[in-house]
Design a protein around this motif. Structure first.
Motif, mmCIF file in Angstrom:
data_model
loop_
_atom_site.group_PDB
_atom_site.id
_atom_site.type_symbol
_atom_site.label_atom_id
_atom_site.label_comp_id
_atom_site.label_asym_id
_atom_site.label_seq_id
_atom_site.Cartn_x
_atom_site.Cartn_y
_atom_site.Cartn_z
ATOM 1 N N UNK A 38 -20.729 -1.845 -7.426
ATOM 2 C CA UNK A 38 -22.091 -2.949 -7.103
ATOM 3 C C UNK A 38 -21.680 -3.923 -7.961
ATOM 4 N N UNK A 39 -20.576 -4.274 -8.704
ATOM 5 C CA UNK A 39 -20.236 -5.589 -9.562
ATOM 6 C C UNK A 39 -19.125 -6.411 -9.364
ATOM 7 N N UNK A 40 -18.282 -5.930 -8.784
ATOM 8 C CA UNK A 40 -17.013 -6.579 -8.600
ATOM 9 C C UNK A 40 -17.088 -7.602 -7.530
ATOM 10 N N UNK A 41 -16.262 -8.929 -7.517
ATOM 11 C CA UNK A 41 -16.579 -9.849 -6.719
ATOM 12 C C UNK A 41 -16.220 -9.706 -5.108
ATOM 13 N N UNK A 94 3.560 -3.728 5.580
ATOM 14 C CA UNK A 94 2.259 -3.725 5.557
ATOM 15 C C UNK A 94 1.614 -3.762 3.988
ATOM 16 N N UNK A 95 2.236 -2.846 3.130
ATOM 17 C CA UNK A 95 1.813 -2.871 1.730
ATOM 18 C C UNK A 95 2.247 -3.999 0.868
ATOM 19 N N UNK A 96 3.396 -4.802 1.485
ATOM 20 C CA UNK A 96 3.890 -6.223 0.894
ATOM 21 C C UNK A 96 2.974 -7.293 1.180
ATOM 22 N N UNK A 97 2.346 -7.205 2.400
ATOM 23 C CA UNK A 97 1.424 -8.231 2.933
ATOM 24 C C UNK A 97 0.105 -8.020 2.326
ATOM 25 N N UNK A 98 -0.426 -6.593 2.037
ATOM 26 C CA UNK A 98 -1.632 -6.333 1.586
ATOM 27 C C UNK A 98 -1.679 -6.762 0.028
ATOM 28 N N UNK A 99 -0.613 -6.431 -0.830
ATOM 29 C CA UNK A 99 -0.479 -6.635 -2.143
ATOM 30 C C UNK A 99 -0.615 -8.336 -2.124
ATOM 31 N N UNK A 100 -0.148 -8.874 -1.358
ATOM 32 C CA UNK A 100 -0.203 -10.493 -1.473
ATOM 33 C C UNK A 100 -1.603 -10.964 -1.418
ATOM 34 N N UNK A 101 -2.337 -10.269 -0.428
ATOM 35 C CA UNK A 101 -3.656 -10.825 0.018
ATOM 36 C C UNK A 101 -4.420 -10.463 -1.468
ATOM 37 N N UNK A 102 -4.218 -9.216 -2.075
ATOM 38 C CA UNK A 102 -5.052 -9.074 -3.297
ATOM 39 C C UNK A 102 -4.697 -9.890 -4.328
ATOM 40 N N UNK A 103 -3.239 -10.245 -4.409
ATOM 41 C CA UNK A 103 -3.019 -11.076 -5.575
ATOM 42 C C UNK A 103 -3.403 -12.462 -5.370
ATOM 43 N N UNK A 104 -3.692 -13.077 -4.113
ATOM 44 C CA UNK A 104 -4.220 -14.325 -4.085
ATOM 45 C C UNK A 104 -5.791 -14.407 -4.535
ATOM 46 N N UNK A 105 -6.369 -13.125 -4.386
ATOM 47 C CA UNK A 105 -7.756 -13.118 -4.846
ATOM 48 C C UNK A 105 -7.840 -13.016 -6.309
ATOM 49 N N UNK A 106 -6.893 -12.312 -6.955
ATOM 50 C CA UNK A 106 -6.830 -12.131 -8.328
ATOM 51 C C UNK A 106 -6.503 -13.393 -9.081
ATOM 52 N N UNK A 107 -5.355 -14.175 -8.654
ATOM 53 C CA UNK A 107 -4.935 -15.373 -9.131
ATOM 54 C C UNK A 107 -6.140 -16.173 -8.991
ATOM 55 N N UNK A 108 -7.224 -16.298 -8.123
ATOM 56 C CA UNK A 108 -8.335 -17.018 -8.167
ATOM 57 C C UNK A 108 -9.347 -16.607 -9.053
ATOM 58 N N UNK A 109 -9.108 -15.606 -10.036
ATOM 59 C CA UNK A 109 -10.015 -15.055 -11.028
ATOM 60 C C UNK A 109 -10.888 -14.162 -10.536
ATOM 61 N N UNK A 110 -11.006 -13.648 -9.355
ATOM 62 C CA UNK A 110 -11.960 -12.768 -8.566
ATOM 63 C C UNK A 110 -11.575 -11.238 -9.300
ATOM 64 N N UNK A 111 -12.441 -10.429 -9.431
ATOM 65 C CA UNK A 111 -12.265 -9.047 -9.591
ATOM 66 C C UNK A 111 -12.505 -8.282 -8.291
ATOM 67 N N UNK A 112 -11.596 -7.469 -8.232
ATOM 68 C CA UNK A 112 -11.232 -7.049 -6.760
ATOM 69 C C UNK A 112 -11.267 -5.250 -6.862
ATOM 70 N N UNK A 113 -12.208 -4.649 -6.272
ATOM 71 C CA UNK A 113 -12.164 -3.234 -6.369
ATOM 72 C C UNK A 113 -11.728 -2.598 -4.932
ATOM 73 N N UNK A 135 2.346 -5.015 -12.982
ATOM 74 C CA UNK A 135 3.129 -5.947 -13.917
ATOM 75 C C UNK A 135 2.560 -7.423 -13.921
ATOM 76 N N UNK A 136 1.828 -7.889 -13.059
ATOM 77 C CA UNK A 136 1.276 -9.354 -13.100
ATOM 78 C C UNK A 136 -0.087 -9.385 -13.237
ATOM 79 N N UNK A 137 -0.897 -8.234 -12.981
ATOM 80 C CA UNK A 137 -2.332 -8.373 -13.192
ATOM 81 C C UNK A 137 -3.039 -7.102 -13.779
#
Length: 252
Positions: A38-41, A94-113, A135-137
């Protein structure tokens, strides 16, 4: 803020949350999982192409209209043994591409569930994201009730007694290995049954434990089906199928 909201806790920007949504019944979510849903971005999940995410379906009663969501669609939908290049290679990409999508959101300061069935660290796809991003987030793991526990509860079957040893086996193993492992343990739970059902049943019979084997299809979910494995004649099973072989240890 209510006492319950305080217990559930909120999300922190730039953090990836691995959220276990449990075996299928939304009532089995932990308070922490419910609070983060209910609370993640951004709410994220994995899904088969053309189908709804099973994890999202479980959590749907907690998701408000208008939430930002990200669905990551698997390129391969039938699991294979580790080492099968036809499965491993597209999944790795697929996992490499998915991780990069999540990383983009995290770099933008968003919380991701990132939601997943059962527990994130128990055969969960989340582990592939954790390995690439931790290692990075900042990462928080929110454990969930695993399918084995949910199925045993619904089957009204204790899995282990006393000093019983429980072995968890993927149905993707070869038949001889399955039979050997089953013959050498007190209790077992077999996952990833699906198209491996016939092979798994033969291995169980060869190990001499067919009389104890319980077939649980969609445990805790709508359409739940629980029967002795000996009564199941089908060659394949739905994805959410687990076979339980309870132990017979010392009972006080």
């Amino acid at each position: 803020m209510s006492a319950l909201d305080a217990i559930m806790g909120g999300a922190v920007g730039g953090t990836l949350y691995g959220i276990g949504v449990g075996p299928g019944d939304v009532r089995y979510l932990t308070l922490r999982a419910a609070g983060l849903i209910r609370s993640v971005d951004v709410l994220a999940c994995f899904a088969k192409e053309g189908r709804n995410s099973c994890a999202r379906t479980v959590a749907a009663p907690l998701i408000e209209t208008g939430r930002e969501e990200l669905t990551l669609y698997y390129p391969v939908t039938t699991e294979a043994p580790v080492g099968d290049g036809a499965y491993d290679e597209p999944m790795r990409d697929f996992y490499e591409a998915s991780a990069e999508k999540l990383a983009d959101l995290l770099r933008a300061g968003k919380s991701v569930g990132l939601m997943g069935e059962g527990d994130p660290f128990f055969y969960g796809s989340f582990m592939h994201m954790w390995r690439r991003l931790e290692r990075d987030f900042a990462v928080e793991i929110v454990p969930g009730v695993i399918g084995i526990s949910g199925c045993a509860a619904k089957a009204n079957t204790p899995l282990t007694w006393g000093d019983d040893v429980l072995t968890v086996l993927p149905g993707t193993l070869d038949e001889a290995t399955l039979a050997c492992r089953l013959a050498d343990t007190d209790a077992a739970a077999i996952m990833k049954v699906g198209r491996n059902l016939a092979k798994v049943r033969r291995a169980i019979a060869a190990a001499g434990v067919l009389d104890r084997a319980i077939y649980v299809e969609r445990g805790t979910m709508p359409g739940e089906r629980i029967l002795p494995l000996a009564e199941i004649q089908a060659e394949t099973a739905p994805y959410f199928t687990i076979i339980l072989i309870p132990g017979n240890g010392r009972r006080i």
